[in-house]
Design a protein around this motif. Sequence first.
Motif, PDB file in Angstrom:
ATOM      1  N   TRP A  75      -5.527  -8.688   1.167  1.00 31.86           N
ATOM      2  CA  TRP A  75      -5.429  -8.826  -0.280  1.00 31.86           C
ATOM      3  C   TRP A  75      -4.912 -10.215  -0.617  1.00 31.86           C
ATOM      4  O   TRP A  75      -3.933 -10.683  -0.035  1.00 31.86           O
ATOM      5  CB  TRP A  75      -4.501  -7.764  -0.868  1.00 31.86           C
ATOM      6  CG  TRP A  75      -5.124  -6.397  -0.895  1.00 31.86           C
ATOM      7  CD1 TRP A  75      -5.293  -5.552   0.162  1.00 31.86           C
ATOM      8  CD2 TRP A  75      -5.676  -5.737  -2.037  1.00 31.86           C
ATOM      9  NE1 TRP A  75      -5.919  -4.398  -0.242  1.00 31.86           N
ATOM     10  CE2 TRP A  75      -6.162  -4.473  -1.592  1.00 31.86           C
ATOM     11  CE3 TRP A  75      -5.800  -6.057  -3.377  1.00 31.86           C
ATOM     12  CZ2 TRP A  75      -6.762  -3.564  -2.457  1.00 31.86           C
ATOM     13  CZ3 TRP A  75      -6.395  -5.147  -4.234  1.00 31.86           C
ATOM     14  CH2 TRP A  75      -6.875  -3.919  -3.780  1.00 31.86           C
TER      15      TRP A  75
ATOM     16  N   THR B   1      -5.121   0.553   1.134  1.00 36.81           N
ATOM     17  CA  THR B   1      -6.096   0.244   2.185  1.00 36.81           C
ATOM     18  C   THR B   1      -5.492   0.383   3.579  1.00 36.81           C
ATOM     19  O   THR B   1      -6.194   0.790   4.515  1.00 36.81           O
ATOM     20  CB  THR B   1      -6.644  -1.172   1.991  1.00 36.81           C
ATOM     21  OG1 THR B   1      -5.554  -2.106   1.892  1.00 36.81           O
ATOM     22  CG2 THR B   1      -7.479  -1.259   0.716  1.00 36.81           C
TER      23      THR B   1
ATOM     24  N   GLN C 288       0.180  -2.250  -4.726  1.00 34.94           N
ATOM     25  CA  GLN C 288      -0.289  -0.888  -4.491  1.00 34.94           C
ATOM     26  C   GLN C 288      -1.576  -0.879  -3.671  1.00 34.94           C
ATOM     27  O   GLN C 288      -1.782   0.011  -2.826  1.00 34.94           O
ATOM     28  CB  GLN C 288      -0.530  -0.177  -5.830  1.00 34.94           C
ATOM     29  CG  GLN C 288       0.706  -0.021  -6.702  1.00 34.94           C
ATOM     30  CD  GLN C 288       1.594   1.120  -6.251  1.00 34.94           C
ATOM     31  OE1 GLN C 288       1.359   1.757  -5.225  1.00 34.94           O
ATOM     32  NE2 GLN C 288       2.642   1.380  -7.020  1.00 34.94           N
ATOM     33  N   GLY C 289      -2.448  -1.854  -3.886  1.00 37.79           N
ATOM     34  CA  GLY C 289      -3.714  -1.895  -3.162  1.00 37.79           C
ATOM     35  C   GLY C 289      -3.547  -2.113  -1.671  1.00 37.79           C
ATOM     36  O   GLY C 289      -4.272  -1.515  -0.860  1.00 37.79           O
ATOM     37  N   GLN C 290      -2.608  -2.962  -1.283  1.00 36.25           N
ATOM     38  CA  GLN C 290      -2.382  -3.197   0.139  1.00 36.25           C
ATOM     39  C   GLN C 290      -1.923  -1.929   0.847  1.00 36.25           C
ATOM     40  O   GLN C 290      -2.387  -1.611   1.954  1.00 36.25           O
ATOM     41  CB  GLN C 290      -1.343  -4.303   0.319  1.00 36.25           C
ATOM     42  CG  GLN C 290      -1.131  -4.728   1.766  1.00 36.25           C
ATOM     43  CD  GLN C 290      -2.310  -5.493   2.329  1.00 36.25           C
ATOM     44  OE1 GLN C 290      -2.643  -6.576   1.868  1.00 36.25           O
ATOM     45  NE2 GLN C 290      -2.956  -4.939   3.341  1.00 36.25           N
TER      46      GLN C 290
ATOM     47  N   PHE D 101      -9.952  -8.438  -0.640  1.00 38.45           N
ATOM     48  CA  PHE D 101      -9.841  -8.077  -2.048  1.00 38.45           C
ATOM     49  C   PHE D 101      -9.046  -9.165  -2.765  1.00 38.45           C
ATOM     50  O   PHE D 101      -7.913  -9.479  -2.368  1.00 38.45           O
ATOM     51  CB  PHE D 101      -9.152  -6.722  -2.208  1.00 38.45           C
ATOM     52  CG  PHE D 101      -9.787  -5.631  -1.387  1.00 38.45           C
ATOM     53  CD1 PHE D 101     -10.870  -4.916  -1.873  1.00 38.45           C
ATOM     54  CD2 PHE D 101      -9.317  -5.332  -0.114  1.00 38.45           C
ATOM     55  CE1 PHE D 101     -11.461  -3.918  -1.117  1.00 38.45           C
ATOM     56  CE2 PHE D 101      -9.894  -4.336   0.657  1.00 38.45           C
ATOM     57  CZ  PHE D 101     -10.976  -3.622   0.150  1.00 38.45           C
TER      58      PHE D 101
ATOM     59  N   ALA E 187      -5.276   3.790  -9.539  1.00 37.92           N
ATOM     60  CA  ALA E 187      -6.212   3.071  -8.676  1.00 37.92           C
ATOM     61  C   ALA E 187      -5.840   3.195  -7.213  1.00 37.92           C
ATOM     62  O   ALA E 187      -6.722   3.132  -6.337  1.00 37.92           O
ATOM     63  CB  ALA E 187      -6.276   1.599  -9.078  1.00 37.92           C
ATOM     64  N   ALA E 188      -4.578   3.369  -6.909  1.00 43.82           N
ATOM     65  CA  ALA E 188      -4.120   3.486  -5.529  1.00 43.82           C
ATOM     66  C   ALA E 188      -4.133   4.914  -5.017  1.00 43.82           C
ATOM     67  O   ALA E 188      -3.760   5.148  -3.857  1.00 43.82           O
ATOM     68  CB  ALA E 188      -2.716   2.908  -5.394  1.00 43.82           C
TER      69      ALA E 188
ATOM     70  N   VAL F 298     -12.880   0.319  -3.760  1.00 41.81           N
ATOM     71  CA  VAL F 298     -12.076  -0.061  -2.591  1.00 41.81           C
ATOM     72  C   VAL F 298     -12.310   0.916  -1.447  1.00 41.81           C
ATOM     73  O   VAL F 298     -12.463   0.509  -0.280  1.00 41.81           O
ATOM     74  CB  VAL F 298     -10.586  -0.122  -2.985  1.00 41.81           C
ATOM     75  CG1 VAL F 298      -9.717  -0.290  -1.744  1.00 41.81           C
ATOM     76  CG2 VAL F 298     -10.340  -1.269  -3.952  1.00 41.81           C
TER      77      VAL F 298
ATOM     78  N   ARG G  87     -10.734   2.367  -7.656  1.00 46.07           N
ATOM     79  CA  ARG G  87     -10.347   3.308  -6.604  1.00 46.07           C
ATOM     80  C   ARG G  87     -11.551   3.672  -5.736  1.00 46.07           C
ATOM     81  O   ARG G  87     -11.467   3.648  -4.495  1.00 46.07           O
ATOM     82  CB  ARG G  87      -9.744   4.553  -7.239  1.00 46.07           C
ATOM     83  CG  ARG G  87      -9.317   5.631  -6.257  1.00 46.07           C
ATOM     84  CD  ARG G  87      -8.607   6.744  -7.011  1.00 46.07           C
ATOM     85  NE  ARG G  87      -8.237   7.866  -6.149  1.00 46.07           N
ATOM     86  CZ  ARG G  87      -7.499   8.894  -6.560  1.00 46.07           C
ATOM     87  NH1 ARG G  87      -7.047   8.929  -7.796  1.00 46.07           N
ATOM     88  NH2 ARG G  87      -7.208   9.885  -5.736  1.00 46.07           N
TER      89      ARG G  87
ATOM     90  N   THR H  31     -14.988  -7.948  -3.881  1.00 49.92           N
ATOM     91  CA  THR H  31     -14.097  -7.383  -4.893  1.00 49.92           C
ATOM     92  C   THR H  31     -13.289  -8.486  -5.550  1.00 49.92           C
ATOM     93  O   THR H  31     -12.568  -9.221  -4.872  1.00 49.92           O
ATOM     94  CB  THR H  31     -13.130  -6.360  -4.268  1.00 49.92           C
ATOM     95  OG1 THR H  31     -13.871  -5.403  -3.504  1.00 49.92           O
ATOM     96  CG2 THR H  31     -12.337  -5.648  -5.349  1.00 49.92           C
TER      97      THR H  31
ATOM     98  N   VAL I 123      -1.097  -4.319  -8.920  1.00 45.09           N
ATOM     99  CA  VAL I 123      -2.371  -3.950  -8.302  1.00 45.09           C
ATOM    100  C   VAL I 123      -2.420  -4.429  -6.855  1.00 45.09           C
ATOM    101  O   VAL I 123      -2.844  -3.682  -5.948  1.00 45.09           O
ATOM    102  CB  VAL I 123      -3.542  -4.525  -9.117  1.00 45.09           C
ATOM    103  CG1 VAL I 123      -4.845  -4.411  -8.338  1.00 45.09           C
ATOM    104  CG2 VAL I 123      -3.670  -3.803 -10.445  1.00 45.09           C
TER     105      VAL I 123
END
Length: 682
Positions: free
Chosen positions: A199, A182, A177-179, A162, A51-52, A141, A138, A257, A174
């Motif tokens: 996030w 983005t 890794q998401g931070q 998010f 996803a990242a 975002v 993915r 999200t 999640v």
Amino acid sequence: MSRPRIVIVGAGFAGYRAARTLSRLTRDKADITLLNPTDYFLYLPLLPQVAAGILEPRRVTVSLSGTLPRVRLVLGEADAIDLDEHTVHYTGPEGDGGVLDFDRLILAAGSVNKLLPIPGVAEHAHGFRGLPEALYLRDHVTRQVELAAAADPENCSARCTFVVVGAGYTGTEVAAQGQLFTDSQVRKQPLRSGMRPRWLLLDIADRVLPELDERLSRTADRVLRQRGVDVRMGTSVKEATPSGVLLTDGEFVSTRTVVWCVGVRPDPLAESLGLPMERGRLLVDPHLQVPGRPELFAAGDGAAVPDLEKPGQYTPMTAQHAWRQGKAVAHSVAASLGMGERRPYRHRDKGFAVDLGGVKAAANPFGIPLSGVAAGAVTRGYHLAAMPGNRVRVAADWLLDAVLPRQAVQLGLVREWSVPLDTASPELARVPGGPEKRVEKKGENGPVEKKGDKEPVEKKGDKEPVEKKGEKAAEKREEGAEEQPEEDRLEAGPRAGPRTDGSGESAVGETATVPLGVDAVTGSRGGEPAKSQPGGEPAKSQPGGEPAKNQPGGEPAKNQPGGEPAKGPAPGPVRHPGAGAAEPPGRVPHPDAVEAMESKRFGASAHLRRPGAAGPASRADSGEEVVPPDVLQDPDAAKHPEPPGPVQRPHPPAGRGSPATTRGGHPKPPAGPSGTPAEGDS
């Protein structure tokens, strides 16, 4: 003597390990069949990196047919199990069903997203249990960050917020890794002044990673906060809406999200067996065999396995336990067939590892707490050792991510409606018309679409969306033959419009009805006459104009008498409104008439008039002479040297012509007594 048949349901950590171990233990002495919706084993711990944008999707998948020798793979989802008949009924990926016979059955169906009775969550949140959900997140975002760059400040803030619900293994990774993902997207193309991706990590627990050691929890909490993640413990979602979420503390957070990582629950397949359960998990003994059922075994998240290290408790639903239970259940099944000895399941944890993105992680191998770069190295080394394949490819992607920027590109392969939260098959993306298993009744008609670029879900067999307006009119038209006498309707000939049988295709040749005094093309009464109506410029298909091939005075068409006979059924008698006796007072035209007398000439589909729809006054109310529905004369008879009168067509031979009855089942009325043969019919 035939070889014993072993069927394994599910190819998760437990099912895959059981199949691989049985393939080695039996050595072609048993037929092993693996039933799974996909043709790969998914290594779930690395799904947040997909996803990242760190790993490509195929890096975390392992081919079943390529790594499981002497195992037959059957693609499908188990629907029902008959323990008395020793059969498993399943549905294939294209909707076809099948049955598998077994002598030994291993249930390793795994788990699905855990749903809570929170308003709006099932409609506006997405889980994180399968590869389609990771691919969707993915793209989603990436799209939100790109849309935020051109949005106003309010929408920019909402799109760049998010929310991750659940601070366990998955939720923590999640958010971490998401931070990073983005932040890398806006590094070269900053957002509006003072704005950055935000996030939120929510959980009702009092700390991050509540199921792990407290030192690991403190390490993960510190790394997340330093990175900019808004960690809120003791807070969760009270309601989810298309524009945001309402938190339990009363704050409303605008967002587009919501990632649902609250937890998992066992697959509901085992509940249909009627056997003893423990909180949705099938009770088994320490050898992973169901008591009283020597042919049935279970392992993984769907099995309540006694924890011999902690008497009175059951092993938790983790990948580590499922992987080791798969090996144990394989030995138990082989022993039941006279191959080897069975072993009770016993496992002592050797530590845990949580990847926090970049070079940071939290781990405690053999009870030694680690953080930072050392923990990151241990975590990635553990994953490479635990993966049953693709180790070199995964290591190569990690190396490329360290030296090259990530590719922030949305491919749009998975749409939002195809990954609903309330599904029993998170490993499969929904497809229009495909088989679908649901967790709850809620959302059986398809997920509620959120505001954005969604795609409606087509029902099986629908090629075009069918309006409710047409459906109601079609049902009314089917009943109209019994509710209304034949003389109250006028046959308008062939039409091209939507079918009422749900096929979505145009049906040509069905007779439709037109109310008396209604313009069949425009649907109006009075006003400026159309070219195809009395009083206006005559059209080619009307008396007074250039005769068409299927009209009197013109060249006979292939489907008309006097011309080359047509292969298909000929349409019924055509009648046109004309002068005659006045219509009896109080008569109401049929409300479901199809306004398509000239639809074939204009190339447009017929439109249905709903009952009670507003329309112009009838000719009887306006004082204009109205014709009865039985004998009709040509309204432009004065323009012809010889008025053609009503058009009559002889009945075709049996089996070749039009049916002798109308759509309502009544016999078609004979031609009027004053009718004379048309020129084209002579």
